[in-house]
Write a protein that holds these residues in place. Structure first.
Motif, mmCIF file in Angstrom:
data_model
loop_
_atom_site.group_PDB
_atom_site.id
_atom_site.type_symbol
_atom_site.label_atom_id
_atom_site.label_comp_id
_atom_site.label_asym_id
_atom_site.label_seq_id
_atom_site.Cartn_x
_atom_site.Cartn_y
_atom_site.Cartn_z
ATOM 1 N N ARG A 41 0.818 -1.218 0.000
ATOM 2 C CA ARG A 41 0.000 0.000 0.000
ATOM 3 C C ARG A 41 0.848 1.262 0.000
ATOM 4 N NH1 ARG A 41 -4.038 -2.822 3.386
ATOM 5 N NH2 ARG A 41 -2.755 -2.364 5.205
ATOM 6 N N ASN A 42 2.040 1.189 0.561
ATOM 7 C CA ASN A 42 2.839 2.393 0.771
ATOM 8 C C ASN A 42 4.071 2.503 -0.112
ATOM 9 O OD1 ASN A 42 1.412 3.645 3.167
ATOM 10 N ND2 ASN A 42 1.824 1.610 3.984
ATOM 11 N N HIS A 43 4.342 1.468 -0.897
ATOM 12 C CA HIS A 43 5.548 1.484 -1.726
ATOM 13 C C HIS A 43 5.240 0.899 -3.093
ATOM 14 C CE1 HIS A 43 8.180 2.624 1.620
ATOM 15 N NE2 HIS A 43 7.450 1.809 2.352
ATOM 16 N N SER A 44 6.004 1.299 -4.080
ATOM 17 C CA SER A 44 5.822 0.804 -5.441
ATOM 18 C C SER A 44 6.302 -0.644 -5.549
ATOM 19 C CB SER A 44 6.607 1.667 -6.427
ATOM 20 O OG SER A 44 8.007 1.471 -6.244
ATOM 21 N N TYR A 45 5.923 -1.264 -6.654
ATOM 22 C CA TYR A 45 6.378 -2.638 -6.907
ATOM 23 C C TYR A 45 7.899 -2.729 -6.868
ATOM 24 C CZ TYR A 45 7.806 -6.674 -9.700
ATOM 25 O OH TYR A 45 8.428 -7.813 -10.148
ATOM 26 N N GLU A 46 8.576 -1.787 -7.521
ATOM 27 C CA GLU A 46 10.032 -1.828 -7.564
ATOM 28 C C GLU A 46 10.643 -1.704 -6.171
ATOM 29 O OE1 GLU A 46 7.960 -0.132 -9.466
ATOM 30 O OE2 GLU A 46 8.874 0.560 -11.338
ATOM 31 N N GLU A 47 10.078 -0.841 -5.354
ATOM 32 C CA GLU A 47 10.603 -0.666 -3.998
ATOM 33 C C GLU A 47 10.392 -1.922 -3.156
ATOM 34 O OE1 GLU A 47 9.888 4.182 -3.711
ATOM 35 O OE2 GLU A 47 8.406 2.785 -2.892
ATOM 36 N N VAL A 48 9.227 -2.550 -3.290
ATOM 37 C CA VAL A 48 8.970 -3.778 -2.535
ATOM 38 C C VAL A 48 9.879 -4.899 -3.028
ATOM 39 C CG1 VAL A 48 7.234 -5.487 -1.883
ATOM 40 C CG2 VAL A 48 6.597 -3.080 -2.058
ATOM 41 N N ALA A 49 10.104 -4.970 -4.349
ATOM 42 C CA ALA A 49 11.024 -5.985 -4.881
ATOM 43 C C ALA A 49 12.419 -5.816 -4.286
ATOM 44 C CB ALA A 49 11.075 -5.890 -6.403
ATOM 45 N N GLU A 50 12.884 -4.581 -4.202
ATOM 46 C CA GLU A 50 14.205 -4.331 -3.619
ATOM 47 C C GLU A 50 14.239 -4.772 -2.158
ATOM 48 O OE1 GLU A 50 16.991 -3.340 -4.901
ATOM 49 O OE2 GLU A 50 16.398 -2.675 -6.903
ATOM 50 N N TRP A 51 13.159 -4.527 -1.439
ATOM 51 C CA TRP A 51 13.086 -4.959 -0.042
ATOM 52 C C TRP A 51 13.156 -6.482 0.057
ATOM 53 C CZ3 TRP A 51 13.529 -3.441 4.804
ATOM 54 C CH2 TRP A 51 13.004 -4.249 5.825
ATOM 55 N N VAL A 52 12.410 -7.173 -0.792
ATOM 56 C CA VAL A 52 12.412 -8.638 -0.770
ATOM 57 C C VAL A 52 13.793 -9.183 -1.136
ATOM 58 C CG1 VAL A 52 11.449 -10.688 -1.904
ATOM 59 C CG2 VAL A 52 9.940 -8.831 -1.187
ATOM 60 N N TRP A 53 14.474 -8.540 -2.073
ATOM 61 C CA TRP A 53 15.801 -9.001 -2.488
ATOM 62 C C TRP A 53 16.875 -8.730 -1.440
ATOM 63 C CZ3 TRP A 53 15.315 -6.284 -7.891
ATOM 64 C CH2 TRP A 53 14.537 -7.088 -8.741
ATOM 65 N N THR A 54 16.865 -7.537 -0.875
ATOM 66 C CA THR A 54 18.006 -7.076 -0.075
ATOM 67 C C THR A 54 17.695 -6.744 1.370
ATOM 68 O OG1 THR A 54 17.691 -4.722 -0.613
ATOM 69 C CG2 THR A 54 18.942 -6.048 -2.193
#
Length: 414
Positions: A105-118
């Motif tokens: 809800r608070n972050h874009s797909y790209e930002e969430v992907a980065e969180w999941v990766w790193t």
């Protein structure tokens, strides 16, 4: 007092496990425990009275750690792996310890992907497709027959992207992430345009929208699409993710890992399930009521698509999040009403709740998308999750995912 048990028997106070207890700790069947003994991976001692075998608890735990096993999950299954990516419990799920719906809800797909990766948030993160890679993927996809499905196109695009990357065999974390950040927008850019073209850069959801529908994008609808992409990044060890981890266990490069995931995703019980929900929901909208549509499914013994999930007792948290956002999308109002009627009608017979497939169907039906649109969103999004699991698997012992078959065929003849 002397030991009255048979020679080699286990003292009653020794920390020993029964075969069943060892199997549960390892997350395998009893037959597999005996296979470990025959291979020399475990030692066993005959139990008192000669009935069954016992195992040293510390030795079993050490094997569990080496093989990446943990306690079996409530959903069942023999393959269970340690993972720090997604936790699912009590009708909620978390990416690296943070509520996934809050992240989406608070972050874009790209930002969430980065969180999941790193495990790090990169505000404003954007993925960019290299021009040469994108051109090769578009040529390959363009050569396919017109009737090709979205997953067909994505699989071909992955192969085309792989052959343009001479560094694809570098499995260092930085190299894998670099490949992922270029592969995902390449997959989007290789899909044929249905609507007015958008810029090649910018948020991934905006790039994907005109490849899903000819209807113009507006802010609320784009927010739903972006949130859906973020929500679907990972969901623990789903079938396609297990396939991706098996490929990574063999040290396949990240493009091959994604190809393995796409191969499984196309099944009607996985990524393609949203298409069934789309067709059912479209029929309900066309007929002006979901009641006869649900009745037709039940009368013919078909499961009503878009309802129920083996991991959630209540409503799928991903569906709940998208339904709330779809309230602000005027063109989805009719489909949203029909979806709620599907749930209410079916609830008279079984307490089933909406899942993510029904929510994706509301978006696709309401915004004039094809039935396969949900599958496309699923595949693009889950690519990031497969990469995350590949990164974990690259750090494990190679080829550790090697189940043993239980042979049931004819015995060899003399």
């Amino acid at each position: 007092m002397t030991d009255q048990s048979e020679p080699g028997a286990v003292p009653p106070d020794a920390p020993r496990l029964t075969t069943r207890e060892a199997a549960e700790l390892l997350g395998v069947k009893a037959e597999t425990v005996y296979a470990y003994v025959s291979r020399g991976q475990l030692s066993s001692v005959r139990a008192a009275g000669g009935r069954g075998s016992t195992f040293d608890a510390e030795e079993v735990r050490a094997l569990a750690r080496r093989s990446g096993r943990r306690d079996p999950s409530p959903a069942g299954g023999d393959l269970v792996f340690r993972t720090g990516i997604t936790l699912i419990e009590e009708d909620r799920y978390f990416f690296r310890g943070v509520d996934a719906t809050e992240l989406a809800r608070n972050h874009s797909y790209e930002e969430v992907a980065e969180w999941v990766w790193t495990g790090e948030l990169r505000p404003g993160a954007r993925f960019e497709a290299p021009s040469g890679t994108l051109a090769a993927a578009r040529r390959a996809v363009g050569a396919l027959p017109v009737h090709s499905g979205p997953t067909d196109r994505l699989r071909v695009a992955v192969v085309a992207a792989a052959v343009t990357d001479p560094l694809r065999f570098d499995l260092a974390t930085g190299a894998v992430l670099s490949s992922a950040r270029s592969l995902i927008p390449t997959l989007v850019g290789a899909l044929p345009l249905l609507g007015a073209p958008e810029a090649e850069e910018g948020p991934l959801a905006r790039q994907l929208w005109p490849r899903l529908t000819s209807s113009p994008a507006d802010a609320p609808a784009l927010a739903v699409l972006d949130t859906a992409l973020a929500l679907l990044i990972d969901h623990d060890l789903a079938a396609s993710t297990l396939a991706a981890r098996v490929a990574a266990s063999a040290h396949a490069h990240p493009y091959a890992v994604v190809s393995a995931g796409l191969g499984v995703l196309e099944g009607p019980l996985h990524g393609a399930a949203s298409g069934l929900a789309h067709r059912m929901l479209q029929e309900a909208v066309d007929r002006g009521s979901a009641v006869p549509v649900v009745a037709d499914h039940l009368r013919t013994g078909r499961r009503v698509p878009g309802l129920g999930h083996r991991l959630y007792r209540g409503e799928d948290p991903r569906a709940r999040t998208l339904f709330a956002l779809l309230e602000d999308v005027p063109q989805a109002a009719g489909a949203l009403t029909a979806a709620r009627e599907v749930v209410a009608t079916t609830a008279r017979q079984a307490p089933l709740h909406a899942n993510i497939d029904l929510a994706l169907a509301v978006l696709s039906v309401g915004c004039g998308m094809a039935a396969e649109a949900g599958e496309t969103v699923f595949a693009i999004s889950r690519t990031a999750g497969w990469i995350a699991h590949a990164l974990e698997e690259y750090g494990e012992r190679p080829l550790r995912i090697r189940p043993s078959g239980q042979y049931t065929g004819p015995r060899p003849t003399p």
